[in-house]
Scaffold this active site. Sequence first.
Site, PDB file in Angstrom:
ATOM      1  N   GLY A  71      -3.764  -4.769   9.823  1.00 23.26           N
ATOM      2  CA  GLY A  71      -3.137  -4.152  10.988  1.00 23.26           C
ATOM      3  C   GLY A  71      -2.483  -2.818  10.665  1.00 23.26           C
ATOM      4  O   GLY A  71      -2.794  -2.196   9.659  1.00 23.26           O
ATOM      5  N   ALA A  72      -1.555  -2.401  11.557  1.00 24.18           N
ATOM      6  CA  ALA A  72      -0.991  -1.035  11.504  1.00 24.18           C
ATOM      7  C   ALA A  72      -2.170  -0.065  11.451  1.00 24.18           C
ATOM      8  O   ALA A  72      -2.284   0.768  10.555  1.00 24.18           O
ATOM      9  CB  ALA A  72      -0.040  -0.849  10.336  1.00 24.18           C
ATOM     10  N   LEU A  73      -3.031  -0.225  12.432  1.00 25.50           N
ATOM     11  CA  LEU A  73      -4.343   0.445  12.385  1.00 25.50           C
ATOM     12  C   LEU A  73      -4.229   1.957  12.505  1.00 25.50           C
ATOM     13  O   LEU A  73      -3.365   2.480  13.201  1.00 25.50           O
ATOM     14  CB  LEU A  73      -5.236  -0.098  13.510  1.00 25.50           C
ATOM     15  CG  LEU A  73      -5.496  -1.603  13.465  1.00 25.50           C
ATOM     16  CD1 LEU A  73      -6.409  -2.011  14.632  1.00 25.50           C
ATOM     17  CD2 LEU A  73      -6.123  -2.028  12.139  1.00 25.50           C
TER      18      LEU A  73
ATOM     19  N   GLY B 168      -8.757   5.470   9.870  1.00 24.50           N
ATOM     20  CA  GLY B 168      -9.606   4.907   8.816  1.00 24.50           C
ATOM     21  C   GLY B 168     -10.178   3.562   9.245  1.00 24.50           C
ATOM     22  O   GLY B 168     -11.388   3.312   9.160  1.00 24.50           O
ATOM     23  N   HIS B 169      -9.281   2.686   9.735  1.00 23.09           N
ATOM     24  CA  HIS B 169      -9.750   1.385  10.234  1.00 23.09           C
ATOM     25  C   HIS B 169     -10.712   1.578  11.412  1.00 23.09           C
ATOM     26  O   HIS B 169     -11.738   0.898  11.516  1.00 23.09           O
ATOM     27  CB  HIS B 169      -8.578   0.550  10.756  1.00 23.09           C
ATOM     28  CG  HIS B 169      -7.560   0.165   9.721  1.00 23.09           C
ATOM     29  ND1 HIS B 169      -6.279   0.641   9.742  1.00 23.09           N
ATOM     30  CD2 HIS B 169      -7.642  -0.677   8.660  1.00 23.09           C
ATOM     31  CE1 HIS B 169      -5.596   0.107   8.738  1.00 23.09           C
ATOM     32  NE2 HIS B 169      -6.396  -0.693   8.060  1.00 23.09           N
TER      33      HIS B 169
ATOM     34  N   GLY C  94     -13.386  -0.499   3.117  1.00 29.09           N
ATOM     35  CA  GLY C  94     -13.215   0.927   2.868  1.00 29.09           C
ATOM     36  C   GLY C  94     -13.264   1.258   1.384  1.00 29.09           C
ATOM     37  O   GLY C  94     -12.730   0.512   0.565  1.00 29.09           O
TER      38      GLY C  94
ATOM     39  N   ASP D 124     -10.159   1.323  -1.087  1.00 28.65           N
ATOM     40  CA  ASP D 124      -9.813   0.202  -1.961  1.00 28.65           C
ATOM     41  C   ASP D 124     -11.057  -0.156  -2.777  1.00 28.65           C
ATOM     42  O   ASP D 124     -11.657  -1.224  -2.596  1.00 28.65           O
ATOM     43  CB  ASP D 124      -9.334  -0.972  -1.107  1.00 28.65           C
ATOM     44  CG  ASP D 124      -8.104  -0.591  -0.299  1.00 28.65           C
ATOM     45  OD1 ASP D 124      -7.020  -0.547  -0.872  1.00 28.65           O
ATOM     46  OD2 ASP D 124      -8.247  -0.301   0.902  1.00 28.65           O
TER      47      ASP D 124
ATOM     48  N   ARG E 189       0.460   2.261   4.833  1.00 27.89           N
ATOM     49  CA  ARG E 189       1.718   2.506   4.110  1.00 27.89           C
ATOM     50  C   ARG E 189       2.228   3.938   4.308  1.00 27.89           C
ATOM     51  O   ARG E 189       3.401   4.192   4.067  1.00 27.89           O
ATOM     52  CB  ARG E 189       1.551   2.209   2.619  1.00 27.89           C
ATOM     53  CG  ARG E 189       1.451   0.718   2.322  1.00 27.89           C
ATOM     54  CD  ARG E 189       1.412   0.447   0.828  1.00 27.89           C
ATOM     55  NE  ARG E 189       1.428  -0.982   0.540  1.00 27.89           N
ATOM     56  CZ  ARG E 189       0.333  -1.736   0.466  1.00 27.89           C
ATOM     57  NH1 ARG E 189      -0.849  -1.202   0.656  1.00 27.89           N
ATOM     58  NH2 ARG E 189       0.428  -3.019   0.199  1.00 27.89           N
TER      59      ARG E 189
HETATM   60  P1  AMP Z   1      -6.012  -2.825   5.170  1.00 27.76           P
HETATM   61  O1  AMP Z   1      -5.550  -3.054   6.568  1.00 27.76           O
HETATM   62  O2  AMP Z   1      -5.231  -1.773   4.451  1.00 27.76           O
HETATM   63  O3  AMP Z   1      -6.169  -4.106   4.404  1.00 27.76           O
HETATM   64  O4  AMP Z   1      -7.469  -2.216   5.293  1.00 27.76           O
HETATM   65  C1  AMP Z   1      -8.501  -2.881   5.962  1.00 27.76           C
HETATM   66  C2  AMP Z   1      -9.808  -2.246   5.590  1.00 27.76           C
HETATM   67  O5  AMP Z   1      -9.790  -0.879   5.993  1.00 27.76           O
HETATM   68  C3  AMP Z   1     -10.019  -2.260   4.067  1.00 27.76           C
HETATM   69  O6  AMP Z   1     -11.392  -2.540   3.804  1.00 27.76           O
HETATM   70  C4  AMP Z   1      -9.646  -0.866   3.662  1.00 27.76           C
HETATM   71  O7  AMP Z   1     -10.304  -0.423   2.484  1.00 27.76           O
HETATM   72  C5  AMP Z   1     -10.117  -0.079   4.883  1.00 27.76           C
HETATM   73  N1  AMP Z   1      -9.402   1.196   4.926  1.00 27.76           N
HETATM   74  C6  AMP Z   1      -8.067   1.390   4.873  1.00 27.76           C
HETATM   75  N2  AMP Z   1      -7.785   2.702   4.866  1.00 27.76           N
HETATM   76  C7  AMP Z   1      -8.966   3.355   4.916  1.00 27.76           C
HETATM   77  C8  AMP Z   1      -9.343   4.726   4.934  1.00 27.76           C
HETATM   78  N3  AMP Z   1      -8.465   5.703   4.889  1.00 27.76           N
HETATM   79  N4  AMP Z   1     -10.661   5.020   4.978  1.00 27.76           N
HETATM   80  C9  AMP Z   1     -11.603   4.032   5.002  1.00 27.76           C
HETATM   81  N5  AMP Z   1     -11.301   2.717   4.996  1.00 27.76           N
HETATM   82  C10 AMP Z   1     -10.006   2.384   4.953  1.00 27.76           C
END
Ligand code: AMP
Length: 284
Positions: free
Chosen positions: A31-33, A36-37, A147, A150, A187
Amino acid sequence: MQVIEQVASIRTIVQALRCSGKRIGFIPTMGALHEGHLQLMRASARENHVTICSIFVNPTQFNNASDYKLYPRTLEQDTSLLQTVGCDYLFAPSAEEVYPQQSLLRFSFGELETVMEGTHRPGHFHGVATIVGKLFNLVQPHKAYFGQKDLQQVAVVRQLVQGLGFDLELVCHPTVREADGLAMSSRNKRLNPAQRQLATQLYKVLQLAKQDLKQKPLAGIKSEVAHYMQQVDELSLEYFEIADPYTLQPVEDLGQRDEVALCIAAYVGEVRLIDNIVVNLNEI
Ligand code: AMP
């Protein structure tokens, strides 16, 4: 878009979708989309009949209690955003729903865990594998989107998919960045304006290191990065590595390689950020 909180409901929905021959794209998130998401969602909406997103701040992957507590939670805003990008189902369960009882199961990823995020966040990838494995079982996607930001997580999930034989295609989507190069991250919301400015140094360092790759010994590049990061008070480097993009093992010299990943983790104030770029050595 339908919002689902119960495990039993998502099972029923997925079963019906599968029976009617729909191809399911899945994006697990905390969340906190941000954009990128959203790009992952759009890619899924283009490539599948149905897109399912999950939002779950997974306690088992946080090795730092305050990071878990302070992780931004913006479900209402996330729900509105998802409606704009072709998401069909949002699965947003509670921790009790996902973990009704404690599990003795333990995931271990060998040498993938003895480097970078594995060393600095003990138990993190066990937590990631636990939740991703559970979600893959529930959502049964044909394609799952992660993404490149990570990168080590992608390598771990690749092992999980191969090791447990999940019948799905893993998509690694390029990192989406702000105009000044900062990798988008939930973050980033915790950075004050001055820290937000400083955070751009992570990507700058990666670009500088890329320029030096063929000119200087790799050990020299690493110490220059460490030195560069030391100059700024509120920046604290956790690691900078030159690694194989698939095994994430450190690369000692470039040899005949085609690609390397430059990976960085640093604290900006109290906020820990990571970033990486994959460099095609035939193009520099
Ligand atoms: P998270 O909510 O941070 O766990 O991210 C969920 C998915 O979105 C994970 O597969 C991340 O790698 C991807 N993600 C997060 N930030 C980015 C970004 N800036 N660009 C591409 N994918 C992202």
